[in-house]
Design a protein around this motif. Structure first.
Motif, mmCIF file in Angstrom:
data_model
loop_
_atom_site.group_PDB
_atom_site.id
_atom_site.type_symbol
_atom_site.label_atom_id
_atom_site.label_comp_id
_atom_site.label_asym_id
_atom_site.label_seq_id
_atom_site.Cartn_x
_atom_site.Cartn_y
_atom_site.Cartn_z
ATOM 1 N N ASP A 137 0.837 -1.210 0.000
ATOM 2 C CA ASP A 137 0.000 0.000 0.000
ATOM 3 C C ASP A 137 0.871 1.258 0.000
ATOM 4 O O ASP A 137 0.572 2.241 -0.696
ATOM 5 N N ARG A 138 1.939 1.229 0.793
ATOM 6 C CA ARG A 138 2.835 2.386 0.850
ATOM 7 C C ARG A 138 3.475 2.640 -0.508
ATOM 8 O O ARG A 138 3.577 3.790 -0.958
ATOM 9 N N ALA B 85 1.023 4.157 -3.005
ATOM 10 C CA ALA B 85 0.845 5.590 -2.746
ATOM 11 C C ALA B 85 2.068 6.384 -3.208
ATOM 12 O O ALA B 85 1.930 7.481 -3.783
ATOM 13 N N SER C 75 2.102 6.825 -6.989
ATOM 14 C CA SER C 75 1.154 7.881 -7.396
ATOM 15 C C SER C 75 1.720 9.262 -7.120
ATOM 16 O O SER C 75 1.638 10.163 -7.970
ATOM 17 N N SER C 76 2.326 9.424 -5.939
ATOM 18 C CA SER C 76 2.859 10.743 -5.588
ATOM 19 C C SER C 76 4.039 11.133 -6.465
ATOM 20 O O SER C 76 4.270 12.326 -6.701
#
Length: 365
Positions: free
Chosen positions: A237-238, A241, A244-245
């Motif tokens: 999950d990290r 994210a 995406s960032s």
């Protein structure tokens, strides 16, 4: 000993998903059992509550137990009790064991026979993510194990050297087993335009996959990335994210868990295999990639340089720009260089590793 030992192996954690430790035991235990039996000894495995993730051929025996793999404190107490029970039962039946072997920590206590231990890496002492308190506890646990063990087996010279440096009492006990790659049969290369950089292994912090994502951001000319492996904790999950960032989500695919039969095809279509780990006690994926004649880029960390050999493009495990350069250098390697790497990798066999383990067990006093 004038004959091979009768060996009791604690396999209470070997029901976990496929990884380096399970692979090591799946390949070596059958070979070790055969060597022991041929030379007057025997091999018996104590299973835990979660049964072995692989089959064992005759004449290897299994003993059932209710020892849980987790939590560690519960496992440690239950494991020592189960091993003591198995030792007493064998003695009462007239088939005593000479040695106990374990490959996890804490080491069992108050056994009636000597024990040996395999330590695959020292991540508990080296991982920057671990708190100081946890590292102090880990140091005490490892020190206790190596001081009481009759032999300490490691899978690479790198880990053996670190072990001897950190724990001088272990220096005379260390014995390197190694690993093999002949479990793996590659497919012919089948790359095409857009072939991906492939990362293989559990999705966890020490695999340092963040570095590859940052390398993608730093170099828009790199191929896309595929990450193959089961997630641990919230690391997947990290990383989702983070991708995406960084604006690279469309260049990364998290393929998830895979099974052994999928690996040859995954490697055959890879432009490059990248191993950015911060800690590796061995690194079988490096040998699998080289056997498949796939370009390889590795972090200069743990045993990866030892296992992959000289000439493999490498990078600091905290430098995404150097990582990107190493990947480009790997992809540019000519076929004759890849062929030489494959020949070297094929020298790592499970029979050699099993014989080394057998010799070390016979030398345990």
């Amino acid at each position: 000993m004038t004959r091979a030992p009768h060996l009791l192996v604690s396999g209470v954690v070997l029901g976990q998903p496929m990884g380096g430790v399970v692979r090591h035991n799946r390949e070596l235990l059958p070979r070790l059992g055969r060597l022991l039996s041929e030379n007057g000894g025997s091999l018996t495995v104590l299973e835990g509550r979660q049964k072995l993730a692989f089959d064992l051929p005759a004449p290897i025996l299994r003993i059932e137990s209710d020892v849980p793999a987790h939590p560690v404190v519960a496992r440690a107490m239950a494991e020592s009790n189960a091993l003591r029970w198995a030792l007493r039962a064998a003695t009462e039946s007239g088939t005593s064991f000479d040695l106990v072997h374990t490959a996890h920590l804490p080491a069992p206590r108050r056994l009636d026979v000597p024990f040996t231990i395999t330590i695959h890496d020292l991540r508990a002492l080296s991982d920057a993510e671990d708190r100081v308190g946890r590292k102090l506890v880990a140091r005490r646990v490892i020190s206790d194990a190596v001081s009481r063990a009759h032999k300490v087996f490691n899978v690479s010279r790198t880990v053996a050297t670190e072990m001897a440096a950190r724990f001088p009492e272990a220096a005379a006990k260390v014995h390197v087993i190694g690993n093999g790659v002949d479990h793996f049969t590659p497919l012919p290369r089948a790359t095409s335009d857009g072939a991906p950089i492939v990362c293989i292994g559990h999705v966890e912090k020490r695999k340092n996959l963040e570095l590859v994502l940052r390398a993608l951001q730093a170099d828009a000319t790199l191929p896309r990335v595929e990450i193959h492996g089961a997630p641990k904790g919230d690391e997947a999950d990290r990383l989702h994210a983070l991708a995406s960032s960084l604006g690279i989500a469309n260049r990364v695919r998290f393929a998830g868990r895979f099974v052994d039969r999928d690996l040859p095809a995954i490697l055959a279509r890879a432009a490059c295999v990248c191993i950015p780990s911060t800690i590796e006690g061995f690194g079988i994926v490096a040998l699998e990639a080289q056997t498949a004649r796939v370009p390889l880029a590795i972090a200069r960390a743990g045993a990866l340089p030892e296992v992959a050999g000289i000439g493999v493009p490498s990078f600091a495990s905290d430098d995404p720009v150097e990582c990107a350069r190493a990947i480009h250098a790997a992809i540019a390697q000519p076929s004759d260089v890849l062929e030489l790497a494959a020949r070297r990798a094929n020298d790592f066999t499970w029979d050699v590793a099993a014989n080394s383990w057998y010799q070390g067990l016979c030398a345990a006093e």
